[in-house]
Design a protein around this motif. Structure first.
Motif, PDB file in Angstrom:
ATOM      1  N   ILE A 157       0.595  -3.151  -5.138  1.00  0.00           N
ATOM      2  CA  ILE A 157       0.202  -1.968  -5.906  1.00  0.00           C
ATOM      3  C   ILE A 157      -1.287  -2.570  -6.593  1.00  0.00           C
ATOM      4  CG2 ILE A 157       0.366  -0.246  -7.399  1.00  0.00           C
ATOM      5  CD1 ILE A 157       3.039   0.182  -6.284  1.00  0.00           C
ATOM      6  N   GLY A 158      -1.031  -3.402  -7.513  1.00  0.00           N
ATOM      7  CA  GLY A 158      -2.115  -4.022  -8.431  1.00  0.00           C
ATOM      8  C   GLY A 158      -3.189  -4.591  -7.577  1.00  0.00           C
ATOM      9  N   SER A 159      -2.839  -5.115  -6.304  1.00  0.00           N
ATOM     10  CA  SER A 159      -3.847  -5.614  -5.710  1.00  0.00           C
ATOM     11  C   SER A 159      -4.706  -4.573  -4.683  1.00  0.00           C
ATOM     12  CB  SER A 159      -3.106  -6.607  -4.491  1.00  0.00           C
ATOM     13  OG  SER A 159      -4.152  -6.897  -3.811  1.00  0.00           O
ATOM     14  N   LEU A 160      -4.189  -3.492  -4.616  1.00  0.00           N
ATOM     15  CA  LEU A 160      -4.682  -2.209  -3.997  1.00  0.00           C
ATOM     16  C   LEU A 160      -5.668  -1.684  -5.036  1.00  0.00           C
ATOM     17  CD1 LEU A 160      -2.013  -0.889  -1.656  1.00  0.00           C
ATOM     18  CD2 LEU A 160      -4.050  -1.977  -0.910  1.00  0.00           C
ATOM     19  N   VAL A 161      -5.210  -1.413  -6.181  1.00  0.00           N
ATOM     20  CA  VAL A 161      -5.873  -0.807  -7.268  1.00  0.00           C
ATOM     21  C   VAL A 161      -6.993  -1.658  -7.541  1.00  0.00           C
ATOM     22  CG1 VAL A 161      -5.885  -0.147  -9.617  1.00  0.00           C
ATOM     23  CG2 VAL A 161      -3.836   0.412  -8.321  1.00  0.00           C
ATOM     24  N   SER A 162      -6.999  -2.955  -7.861  1.00  0.00           N
ATOM     25  CA  SER A 162      -8.169  -3.932  -8.139  1.00  0.00           C
ATOM     26  C   SER A 162      -9.245  -3.733  -6.482  1.00  0.00           C
ATOM     27  CB  SER A 162      -7.627  -5.287  -8.127  1.00  0.00           C
ATOM     28  OG  SER A 162      -8.837  -6.235  -8.366  1.00  0.00           O
ATOM     29  N   PHE A 163      -8.722  -3.568  -5.583  1.00  0.00           N
ATOM     30  CA  PHE A 163      -9.547  -3.545  -4.398  1.00  0.00           C
ATOM     31  C   PHE A 163     -10.184  -2.222  -4.370  1.00  0.00           C
ATOM     32  CE2 PHE A 163      -9.633  -2.616   0.303  1.00  0.00           C
ATOM     33  CZ  PHE A 163     -10.952  -3.178   0.499  1.00  0.00           C
ATOM     34  N   ILE A 172      17.495  -9.956  -5.034  1.00  0.00           N
ATOM     35  CA  ILE A 172      16.617  -9.493  -3.753  1.00  0.00           C
ATOM     36  C   ILE A 172      15.775  -8.228  -4.127  1.00  0.00           C
ATOM     37  CG2 ILE A 172      16.581  -8.759  -1.495  1.00  0.00           C
ATOM     38  CD1 ILE A 172      18.883 -10.738  -1.068  1.00  0.00           C
ATOM     39  N   ALA A 173      16.515  -7.091  -4.658  1.00  0.00           N
ATOM     40  CA  ALA A 173      16.083  -5.901  -5.045  1.00  0.00           C
ATOM     41  C   ALA A 173      14.947  -6.118  -6.096  1.00  0.00           C
ATOM     42  CB  ALA A 173      16.868  -5.029  -5.533  1.00  0.00           C
ATOM     43  N   GLY A 174      15.093  -7.085  -7.277  1.00  0.00           N
ATOM     44  CA  GLY A 174      14.306  -6.991  -8.165  1.00  0.00           C
ATOM     45  C   GLY A 174      12.887  -7.953  -7.572  1.00  0.00           C
ATOM     46  N   MET A 175      13.105  -8.623  -6.867  1.00  0.00           N
ATOM     47  CA  MET A 175      11.965  -9.416  -6.207  1.00  0.00           C
ATOM     48  C   MET A 175      11.037  -8.346  -5.549  1.00  0.00           C
ATOM     49  SD  MET A 175      13.100 -13.305  -5.275  1.00  0.00           S
ATOM     50  CE  MET A 175      11.878 -14.474  -6.060  1.00  0.00           C
ATOM     51  N   PHE A 176      11.980  -7.490  -4.806  1.00  0.00           N
ATOM     52  CA  PHE A 176      10.975  -6.585  -3.820  1.00  0.00           C
ATOM     53  C   PHE A 176      10.328  -5.609  -4.671  1.00  0.00           C
ATOM     54  CE2 PHE A 176      10.745  -2.656  -1.416  1.00  0.00           C
ATOM     55  CZ  PHE A 176      10.150  -3.157  -0.137  1.00  0.00           C
ATOM     56  N   VAL A 177      10.803  -5.198  -5.711  1.00  0.00           N
ATOM     57  CA  VAL A 177      10.207  -4.294  -6.648  1.00  0.00           C
ATOM     58  C   VAL A 177       8.894  -5.217  -7.405  1.00  0.00           C
ATOM     59  CG1 VAL A 177      10.165  -3.095  -8.813  1.00  0.00           C
ATOM     60  CG2 VAL A 177      12.235  -2.939  -7.389  1.00  0.00           C
ATOM     61  N   LEU A 178       9.199  -6.174  -7.463  1.00  0.00           N
ATOM     62  CA  LEU A 178       7.944  -7.124  -8.077  1.00  0.00           C
ATOM     63  C   LEU A 178       6.930  -7.347  -7.160  1.00  0.00           C
ATOM     64  CD1 LEU A 178       6.932  -8.635 -10.664  1.00  0.00           C
ATOM     65  CD2 LEU A 178       8.251 -10.721  -9.949  1.00  0.00           C
ATOM     66  N   ALA A 179       7.336  -7.591  -5.946  1.00  0.00           N
ATOM     67  CA  ALA A 179       6.495  -7.651  -4.704  1.00  0.00           C
ATOM     68  C   ALA A 179       5.538  -6.372  -4.315  1.00  0.00           C
ATOM     69  CB  ALA A 179       6.934  -8.031  -3.554  1.00  0.00           C
ATOM     70  N   MET A 180       6.277  -5.207  -4.603  1.00  0.00           N
ATOM     71  CA  MET A 180       5.407  -3.919  -4.511  1.00  0.00           C
ATOM     72  C   MET A 180       4.565  -3.756  -5.673  1.00  0.00           C
ATOM     73  SD  MET A 180       6.300  -2.692  -1.638  1.00  0.00           S
ATOM     74  CE  MET A 180       6.171  -4.379  -1.321  1.00  0.00           C
ATOM     75  N   MET A 181       4.920  -4.367  -7.005  1.00  0.00           N
ATOM     76  CA  MET A 181       4.038  -3.928  -8.143  1.00  0.00           C
ATOM     77  C   MET A 181       2.727  -4.861  -7.838  1.00  0.00           C
ATOM     78  SD  MET A 181       7.006  -3.682 -11.117  1.00  0.00           S
ATOM     79  CE  MET A 181       5.664  -3.894 -12.233  1.00  0.00           C
ATOM     80  N   CYS A 182       2.943  -6.110  -7.212  1.00  0.00           N
ATOM     81  CA  CYS A 182       1.787  -7.060  -7.084  1.00  0.00           C
ATOM     82  C   CYS A 182       0.956  -6.352  -6.015  1.00  0.00           C
ATOM     83  CB  CYS A 182       2.410  -8.138  -6.629  1.00  0.00           C
ATOM     84  SG  CYS A 182       3.131  -9.571  -7.837  1.00  0.00           S
ATOM     85  N   THR A 232      -1.541 -12.419  -2.698  1.00  0.00           N
ATOM     86  CA  THR A 232      -0.859 -13.768  -2.612  1.00  0.00           C
ATOM     87  C   THR A 232       0.523 -13.941  -3.315  1.00  0.00           C
ATOM     88  OG1 THR A 232      -3.080 -14.839  -2.142  1.00  0.00           O
ATOM     89  CG2 THR A 232      -1.114 -16.070  -2.612  1.00  0.00           C
ATOM     90  N   SER A 233       0.445 -13.338  -4.399  1.00  0.00           N
ATOM     91  CA  SER A 233       1.726 -13.180  -5.172  1.00  0.00           C
ATOM     92  C   SER A 233       2.626 -12.303  -4.527  1.00  0.00           C
ATOM     93  CB  SER A 233       1.618 -12.801  -6.705  1.00  0.00           C
ATOM     94  OG  SER A 233       0.932 -13.563  -7.412  1.00  0.00           O
ATOM     95  N   CYS A 234       2.413 -11.441  -3.927  1.00  0.00           N
ATOM     96  CA  CYS A 234       3.255 -10.403  -3.259  1.00  0.00           C
ATOM     97  C   CYS A 234       3.711 -11.140  -1.848  1.00  0.00           C
ATOM     98  CB  CYS A 234       2.453  -9.046  -2.737  1.00  0.00           C
ATOM     99  SG  CYS A 234       3.268  -8.209  -1.799  1.00  0.00           S
TER     100      CYS A 234
END
Length: 147
Positions: free
Chosen positions: A119-125, A107-117, A80-82
């Protein structure tokens, strides 16, 4: 400030890729929500059975279900954060093009943050899937064959 139709078309073109990403994250969220619903349903069944009588097997399965639900909740929060970050990126793309503010680094920073979220979501899943698979295998070994 005079915005031309061609400028709006360019802005829409820039926002297409994040919109597709947003669609994928939305679909992923539906998968997570469905898994959480199944975990909750199974937990309710086991809790009802425990009301009737104490059983170690039910308690162990409930513990596993609670761990799984925690991981799914973490995954849902990160996904959801992503999605929210992607929405902000789309809005910032429009603002960047319309106002000529230098938002490209944000925009670039937010995109990196979105991808980190994401990735974290997929790892938790993935961790939740491993726990579910291990629990399924362990329950298979506990059951006695019917003769």
């Amino acid at each position: 400030m005079n915005i031309q139709i061609g400028d709006i078309g360019h802005i829409i073109q820039l926002s297409i890729a994040p919109v597709f990403l947003l669609t994928g994250v939305g679909t992923f969220l539906m998968v997570l929500i469905n898994r959480l619903a199944r975990i909750i349903d199974r937990s309710r069944v086991l809790e009802d059975r425990l009301d009737v009588g104490y059983n170690d097997t039910y308690l162990n399965e409930l513990d596993t279900l609670y761990r799984r639900s925690h991981l799914i909740n973490v995954s849902i929060t990160l996904a959801t954060s992503c999605a929210l970050l992607i929405c902000l990126i789309i809005a910032m793309l429009f603002l960047d093009d319309i106002t000529n503010l230098p938002l490209d680094k944000y925009i670039a920073g937010m995109f990196v943050l979105a991808m980190m979220c994401l990735i974290g979501s997929l790892v938790s899943f993935l961790r939740e899937i491993f726990i579910a698979s291990a629990a399924m295998r362990s329950h298979r070994h506990v059951r006695q064959p019917v003769e």
